[in-house]
Design a protein around this motif. Structure first.
Motif, mmCIF file in Angstrom:
data_model
loop_
_atom_site.group_PDB
_atom_site.id
_atom_site.type_symbol
_atom_site.label_atom_id
_atom_site.label_comp_id
_atom_site.label_asym_id
_atom_site.label_seq_id
_atom_site.Cartn_x
_atom_site.Cartn_y
_atom_site.Cartn_z
ATOM 1 N N TRP A 207 4.328 -4.907 -11.889
ATOM 2 C CA TRP A 207 5.827 -4.842 -11.919
ATOM 3 C C TRP A 207 6.368 -5.134 -10.472
ATOM 4 O O TRP A 207 7.445 -5.799 -10.329
ATOM 5 C CB TRP A 207 6.469 -3.686 -12.506
ATOM 6 N N LEU A 208 5.575 -4.931 -9.326
ATOM 7 C CA LEU A 208 6.038 -5.244 -8.027
ATOM 8 C C LEU A 208 5.926 -6.642 -7.869
ATOM 9 O O LEU A 208 6.896 -7.094 -7.238
ATOM 10 C CB LEU A 208 4.988 -4.345 -6.969
ATOM 11 N N GLU A 209 5.076 -7.404 -8.481
ATOM 12 C CA GLU A 209 5.054 -8.725 -8.344
ATOM 13 C C GLU A 209 6.161 -9.408 -9.149
ATOM 14 O O GLU A 209 6.873 -10.262 -8.654
ATOM 15 C CB GLU A 209 3.575 -9.452 -8.830
ATOM 16 N N GLN A 210 6.651 -9.107 -10.265
ATOM 17 C CA GLN A 210 7.451 -9.487 -11.179
ATOM 18 C C GLN A 210 8.967 -9.343 -10.411
ATOM 19 O O GLN A 210 9.639 -10.038 -10.300
ATOM 20 C CB GLN A 210 7.626 -8.871 -12.549
ATOM 21 N N ARG B 201 0.898 -1.129 0.200
ATOM 22 C CA ARG B 201 -0.157 -0.010 -0.038
ATOM 23 C C ARG B 201 0.882 1.197 -0.090
ATOM 24 O O ARG B 201 0.523 2.216 -0.376
ATOM 25 C CB ARG B 201 -0.861 0.096 1.223
ATOM 26 N N VAL B 202 2.136 1.209 0.717
ATOM 27 C CA VAL B 202 2.972 2.288 0.586
ATOM 28 C C VAL B 202 3.213 2.508 -0.765
ATOM 29 O O VAL B 202 3.146 3.722 -1.339
ATOM 30 C CB VAL B 202 4.437 2.039 1.551
ATOM 31 N N VAL B 203 3.827 1.737 -1.492
ATOM 32 C CA VAL B 203 4.204 2.002 -2.792
ATOM 33 C C VAL B 203 2.903 2.108 -3.811
ATOM 34 O O VAL B 203 3.161 2.992 -4.508
ATOM 35 C CB VAL B 203 4.774 0.504 -3.660
ATOM 36 N N GLU B 204 1.796 1.598 -3.508
ATOM 37 C CA GLU B 204 0.699 2.234 -4.339
ATOM 38 C C GLU B 204 0.388 3.610 -4.231
ATOM 39 O O GLU B 204 -0.016 4.269 -4.788
ATOM 40 C CB GLU B 204 -0.542 1.228 -3.985
ATOM 41 N N ARG B 205 0.411 4.057 -2.826
ATOM 42 C CA ARG B 205 0.029 5.521 -2.503
ATOM 43 C C ARG B 205 1.213 6.502 -3.182
ATOM 44 O O ARG B 205 1.023 7.587 -3.823
ATOM 45 C CB ARG B 205 0.142 5.678 -1.153
ATOM 46 N N ALA C 35 10.947 8.455 -13.800
ATOM 47 C CA ALA C 35 11.600 9.676 -13.570
ATOM 48 C C ALA C 35 10.603 10.515 -12.602
ATOM 49 O O ALA C 35 10.755 11.090 -11.609
ATOM 50 C CB ALA C 35 11.409 10.605 -15.028
ATOM 51 N N LYS C 36 9.242 9.998 -12.535
ATOM 52 C CA LYS C 36 8.243 10.521 -11.595
ATOM 53 C C LYS C 36 8.431 10.025 -10.120
ATOM 54 O O LYS C 36 8.373 10.578 -9.220
ATOM 55 C CB LYS C 36 6.903 10.371 -11.729
ATOM 56 N N LEU C 37 8.887 8.512 -10.216
ATOM 57 C CA LEU C 37 9.091 7.763 -8.756
ATOM 58 C C LEU C 37 10.333 8.042 -8.221
ATOM 59 O O LEU C 37 10.594 7.736 -7.254
ATOM 60 C CB LEU C 37 8.493 6.504 -9.091
ATOM 61 N N ALA D 192 2.882 5.658 -6.076
ATOM 62 C CA ALA D 192 2.690 5.617 -7.516
ATOM 63 C C ALA D 192 1.334 6.311 -7.879
ATOM 64 O O ALA D 192 1.312 7.089 -8.787
ATOM 65 C CB ALA D 192 2.263 4.118 -7.976
ATOM 66 N N GLU D 193 0.379 6.444 -6.957
ATOM 67 C CA GLU D 193 -1.202 7.164 -7.167
ATOM 68 C C GLU D 193 -0.573 8.716 -7.201
ATOM 69 O O GLU D 193 -1.067 9.524 -7.828
ATOM 70 C CB GLU D 193 -2.194 6.844 -6.113
ATOM 71 N N SER D 194 0.497 9.174 -6.329
ATOM 72 C CA SER D 194 0.880 10.677 -6.118
ATOM 73 C C SER D 194 1.431 10.864 -7.477
ATOM 74 O O SER D 194 1.489 12.089 -7.862
ATOM 75 C CB SER D 194 1.781 10.690 -4.766
ATOM 76 N N ALA D 195 1.929 9.818 -8.058
ATOM 77 C CA ALA D 195 2.843 10.213 -9.159
ATOM 78 C C ALA D 195 1.962 10.114 -10.552
ATOM 79 O O ALA D 195 2.470 10.299 -11.713
ATOM 80 C CB ALA D 195 3.845 9.176 -9.702
ATOM 81 N N GLY D 196 0.644 9.791 -10.321
ATOM 82 C CA GLY D 196 -0.112 9.547 -11.496
ATOM 83 C C GLY D 196 -0.286 8.338 -11.921
ATOM 84 O O GLY D 196 -0.775 8.208 -13.275
ATOM 85 N N LEU D 197 0.272 7.271 -11.426
ATOM 86 C CA LEU D 197 0.355 6.061 -12.121
ATOM 87 C C LEU D 197 -0.780 5.172 -11.433
ATOM 88 O O LEU D 197 -1.445 5.173 -10.303
ATOM 89 C CB LEU D 197 1.624 5.226 -11.798
ATOM 90 N N SER D 198 -1.167 4.030 -12.317
ATOM 91 C CA SER D 198 -2.438 3.360 -11.768
ATOM 92 C C SER D 198 -1.936 2.250 -10.776
ATOM 93 O O SER D 198 -0.624 1.804 -10.808
ATOM 94 C CB SER D 198 -2.953 2.518 -13.170
ATOM 95 N N ARG D 199 -2.642 1.801 -9.830
ATOM 96 C CA ARG D 199 -2.168 0.789 -8.887
ATOM 97 C C ARG D 199 -2.139 -0.647 -9.350
ATOM 98 O O ARG D 199 -1.319 -1.426 -9.046
ATOM 99 C CB ARG D 199 -3.325 0.695 -7.674
#
Length: 331
Positions: free
Chosen positions: A162-165, A143-147, A200-202, A149-156
């Motif tokens: 890619w987190l599972e990979q 959930r930390v990574v998802e939050r 670049a966003k993350l 990513a959401e702040s950077a405008g990326l979908s959960r």
């Protein structure tokens, strides 16, 4: 009417002109090859010199971090008010040479090279190794990574893929023939489908360290603090930032006093830290029209020794700061 003698003279003149043309062409080619060889040799020499200068800058940064560790033995706290956090503005290389030799600075002496650099706390970012340490997904860390990513405008959904990979690659057996490549830096997440724009966003918020490490609340940006735990938000993160400007945090108890609204255990000793082990050291050398930058990940151990874990060199930087990246082996 032309005589045979006249024909012979014309043929001789034509032959001489052809020979002169061939000799001139061969001489021009020889001069060009020699000129290119000199250029290549000069470029190789400049690259080698720049590499040694950047290695010296890295050693200088390691010395600063080692002295900081010795100065903070009684109270081990790292924050943005320390000497290591002050970047080195671009300065002429001859300035350092003159200072080292105790000579007066001559504006016309020394090489036309300019050096700059900085030290950044790598634990000021969220460490992706925390989210992939276990074979099974960790809900809180995911959930930390998802939050973020959401702040950077990326979908959960994309983050989960890619987190599972990344998790599978980390726990795969190295002896397996179909073992996926294991990423060791944020740039290598491109192997799992994370494009350059998303990286670049993350990048200001994420890092991939060799081991699990908590976030240093004294150096982390607001976005990382806001995403660090369930119940956190930008208002709480801003409260932390405003407090640490006057006085750095030293333990979890001070955080709990500042944020009594948070649930118990939201920010514990496994999730937050007040002293850092991993740092990014960036050195930038500008020599005439060529710019070379080296970025190193260093680890400061408990006894104060600073070891290089990863080095990466970026040469021929353009106006956007991009260039060709060359991974280097740690010494």
């Amino acid at each position: 009417m032309k005589t045979p003698r006249t024909h012979r003279r014309g043929a001789a003149l034509l032959t001489a002109m052809v020979i002169v043309t061939l000799v001139a062409s061969l001489a021009a080619a020889t001069v060009w090859r020699q000129f290119r060889a000199v250029q290549i040799e000069a470029a190789d020499r400049a690259r080698a010199q720049a590499g040694w200068v950047l290695v010296g800058a890295l050693d200088w940064a390691r010395l600063i971090l080692r002295e900081d560790a010795r100065a903070n033995e009684r109270e081990p706290v790292d924050h943005l008010g320390e000497v290591w956090a002050v970047p080195l503005a671009e300065a002429r290389l001859s300035t350092f040479l003159a200072a080292d030799k105790g000579q007066s600075l001559d504006a016309d002496a020394g090489p036309e090279a300019f050096l700059s650099g900085s030290i950044e706390d790598a634990q000021g970012r969220y460490n992706l190794a925390n989210a992939i340490e276990k074979k099974e997904p960790d809900g809180a860390e995911t959930r930390v990574v998802e939050r973020l990513a959401e702040s950077a405008g990326l979908s959960r959904a994309a983050v989960q893929v890619w987190l599972e990979q990344l998790r599978q690659a980390r726990h795969a057996s190295p002896d397996a023939q179909d073992a996926p490549l294991r990423a060791r830096s944020l740039e290598q997440l491109a192997w799992y489908g994370l494009d350059a724009t998303a990286r670049a966003k993350l990048e200001p918020w994420l890092v991939l360290l060799p081991e699990k490490k908590p976030v240093n609340v004294n150096t982390a940006p607001r976005e990382v603090l806001a995403a660090l735990a369930d119940g956190m938000n930008l208002a709480y993160a801003e409260r932390i930032v405003q407090r640490r400007r006057n006085q750095a945090f030293r333990d979890v108890g001070e955080l709990k006093l500042l944020l009594p609204e948070l649930p118990a255990g939201a920010l514990d000793g496994e999730r937050v830290a007040f002293r850092s082990e991993y740092f990014f050291v960036t050195g930038r050398l500008r020599l005439d029209e060529r710019v070379m930058q080296q970025r190193s990940l260093v680890q400061r151990e408990a006894r104060g020794e600073v070891n290089v874990r990863r080095r990466e060199r970026v040469s021929s930087l353009d106006e956007t700061g991009s260039g060709q990246r060359t991974p280097l082996l740690a010494p």
